[in-house]
Design a protein around this motif. Structure first.
Motif, PDB file in Angstrom:
ATOM      1  N   UNK A  45      40.464  82.277  -9.057  1.00 57.43           N
ATOM      2  CA  UNK A  45      41.266  81.327  -9.732  1.00 57.43           C
ATOM      3  C   UNK A  45      40.936  81.572 -11.252  1.00 57.43           C
ATOM      4  N   UNK A  46      39.827  81.262 -11.764  1.00 58.27           N
ATOM      5  CA  UNK A  46      38.702  80.405 -10.879  1.00 58.27           C
ATOM      6  C   UNK A  46      39.088  79.141 -10.734  1.00 58.27           C
ATOM      7  N   UNK A  47      38.651  78.461  -9.428  1.00 58.76           N
ATOM      8  CA  UNK A  47      38.769  77.092  -9.439  1.00 58.76           C
ATOM      9  C   UNK A  47      37.275  76.529  -8.706  1.00 58.76           C
ATOM     10  N   UNK A  48      37.195  75.252  -9.001  1.00 61.52           N
ATOM     11  CA  UNK A  48      35.823  74.568  -8.373  1.00 61.52           C
ATOM     12  C   UNK A  48      36.500  73.174  -8.013  1.00 61.52           C
ATOM     13  N   UNK A  49      35.591  72.613  -7.138  1.00 62.29           N
ATOM     14  CA  UNK A  49      35.784  71.269  -6.907  1.00 62.29           C
ATOM     15  C   UNK A  49      34.742  70.695  -6.265  1.00 62.29           C
ATOM     16  N   UNK A  50      34.371  69.392  -6.425  1.00 60.25           N
ATOM     17  CA  UNK A  50      33.312  68.832  -5.569  1.00 60.25           C
ATOM     18  C   UNK A  50      33.540  67.184  -5.339  1.00 60.25           C
ATOM     19  N   UNK A  51      33.068  66.717  -4.522  1.00 61.88           N
ATOM     20  CA  UNK A  51      33.212  65.164  -4.144  1.00 61.88           C
ATOM     21  C   UNK A  51      32.129  64.639  -3.470  1.00 61.88           C
ATOM     22  N   UNK A  52      31.953  63.374  -3.746  1.00 64.10           N
ATOM     23  CA  UNK A  52      31.029  62.532  -2.844  1.00 64.10           C
ATOM     24  C   UNK A  52      31.874  61.804  -1.806  1.00 64.10           C
ATOM     25  N   UNK A  53      31.452  61.947  -0.544  1.00 64.65           N
ATOM     26  CA  UNK A  53      32.425  61.161   0.485  1.00 64.65           C
ATOM     27  C   UNK A  53      31.299  60.433   1.430  1.00 64.65           C
ATOM     28  N   UNK A  54      31.898  59.247   1.549  1.00 68.20           N
ATOM     29  CA  UNK A  54      31.100  58.269   2.387  1.00 68.20           C
ATOM     30  C   UNK A  54      31.739  58.492   3.659  1.00 68.20           C
ATOM     31  N   UNK A  55      30.955  58.900   4.778  1.00 66.60           N
ATOM     32  CA  UNK A  55      31.590  59.099   5.931  1.00 66.60           C
ATOM     33  C   UNK A  55      31.884  58.134   6.915  1.00 66.60           C
ATOM     34  N   UNK A  85      29.578  64.624  -9.820  1.00 63.45           N
ATOM     35  CA  UNK A  85      30.132  63.659  -9.276  1.00 63.45           C
ATOM     36  C   UNK A  85      28.903  62.585  -8.567  1.00 63.45           C
ATOM     37  N   UNK A  86      27.801  63.208  -8.674  1.00 64.98           N
ATOM     38  CA  UNK A  86      26.823  62.401  -8.242  1.00 64.98           C
ATOM     39  C   UNK A  86      26.521  61.272  -9.136  1.00 64.98           C
ATOM     40  N   UNK A  87      26.612  61.770 -10.452  1.00 63.80           N
ATOM     41  CA  UNK A  87      26.539  60.517 -11.575  1.00 63.80           C
ATOM     42  C   UNK A  87      27.534  59.670 -11.539  1.00 63.80           C
ATOM     43  N   UNK A  88      28.865  60.227 -11.278  1.00 65.00           N
ATOM     44  CA  UNK A  88      30.177  59.218 -11.067  1.00 65.00           C
ATOM     45  C   UNK A  88      30.204  58.409 -10.149  1.00 65.00           C
TER      46      UNK A  88
END
Ligand code: UT7
Length: 324
Positions: A314-324, A234-237
């Motif tokens: 699950x397994x499950x995973x998720x990440x995001x970049x959020x601009x506050x 997510x950092x890259x994208x």
């Protein structure tokens, strides 16, 4: 079109269970728990408190911060693995208790990754243009699915809830996200009984099939790898570099996992917002609780870049970049 989080709230039950209390219950020690997990204490819901009760209290605080009344909500999404009942959904209980009579309501089942899954679903629904005032809640009472005689799990888990009020916004604030799953490893973290596979019987109760089972050390290795991979993706994208990140708010299962992950991403440990010492692992609720605390302490300010990163059953995973 994007979204903006305009209110956050959290609620932790009053009762504190310390490592020293656990020493009297199972063969463990404060030293072992602190060194292996970073946890000192956790909160435990009362017998009368179900997930929706925790969720409502967190939601009321989030609504108050947002200056939005429950009737203005058009959607409530709840992430939980400890719903009040199989159905109605916990979201429907929260809708009823808040008096959010104009709101649709449904639950998401993605274990510890539930909040990030929820954020991505809410993002899509807001972008559809249909929903304008959304409440996203993660509420867990893991103490109710804990085997209090199993030292390998009972020292890790806790209860709590976090909530966010989310509205449409002109600017793009979810800069990037990723979601993933691997059903092949479902057996590493699960509850065997109570569902249609193994409905409740005297036998399932006697054999503790309604409690959470976890292969902790197998999960540990996968967690560090997957959390770091998702974060780097997510950092890259988002087109940013690790230095641009103001705060890293990962799922709080174990301080050693969080630390190893930050090191792999190339983030200084001071950027990690930590609650695991005080609340243990509250599954989907860890990230919104930490987010609310960081906002209320004035640590997260408008324009900050946040990295949220979760991993779980699950397994499950998720990440995001959020601009506050
Ligand atoms: O929420 C998302 C999913 N969950 C996770 O990501 C959790 C990931 N896993 C972990 O956090 C860690 O693996 C644990 C904290 C669960 C365990 O730490 P570990 O360093 O992986 O320990 P281990 O399971 O390899 O056990 C080491 C030893 C064992 O004894 P032997 O076989 O070496 O004699 C365990 O029996 O520690 C023993 N042990 C304990 N000792 C004292 C296990 N639990 C305890 C305990 N107190 N509570």
């Amino acid at each position: 079109m994007g979204f903006r989080i305009v209110g956050t709230g959290s609620y932790l039950p009053e009762k504190i269970l310390t490592n020293f209390d656990l020493e009297k219950m199972v063969d463990t020690s404060d030293e072992w728990i602190r060194e292996r997990t970073g946890i000192r204490e956790r909160r435990i819901a009362s017998p009368q408190e179900a997930a929706s009760d925790l969720g409502v209290k967190a939601s009321q605080k989030a609504l108050q911060m947002a200056g939005i009344s429950p009737e203005d909500l058009d959607l409530i999404v709840v992430a939980t693995i400890t719903p009040d009942m199989f159905f109605p959904s916990t979201a429907c209980f929260i809708q009823q208790k808040l008096g959010a009579k104009n709101s649709a309501a449904f639950d998401i089942s993605a274990a510890c990754s539930g909040f990030i899954y929820g954020l991505v679903v809410v993002n899509g629904l807001i972008r559809s243009g249909k929903f304008k005032r959304v409440l996203l809640v993660a509420a867990e009472t893991l103490s109710k699915i804990t085997d209090w005689e199993d030292r390998s799990t009972c020292v890790l888990l806790g209860d709590g809830a976090g909530a966010c009020v989310i509205v449409p916004h002109n600017e793009k604030t979810l800069l990037s996200y990723t979601l993933g799953a691997d059903g092949n490893c479902g057996h590493l973290l699960f509850i065997p009984g109570g569902g249609s596979r193994l409905p409740a019987t005297e036998d399932t109760v006697r054999n503790k099939k309604h409690f959470l089972k976890m292969k902790g050390n197998e999960l540990f290795k996968i967690a560090v790898r997957v959390l770091a991979e998702s974060a780097l993706k997510v950092i890259r994208e988002a087109g940013i570099s690790p230095e641009d990140i103001s705060h890293f708010i990962p799922h709080q299962a174990n301080w050693r996992i969080m630390k190893a992950c930050a090191q792999k991403i190339g983030l200084p440990l001071e950027k990690i917002y930590v609650t695991v010492d005080r609340y243990g692992n509250t599954s989907a609720a860890t990230i919104p609780i930490a987010l609310d605390e960081a906002v209320r302490e004035g640590k997260v300010n408008r324009g900050d870049i946040l990295l949220l990163d979760a991993f779980g059953g699950g397994l499950t995973w998720g990440a995001c970049i959020l601009k506050w």
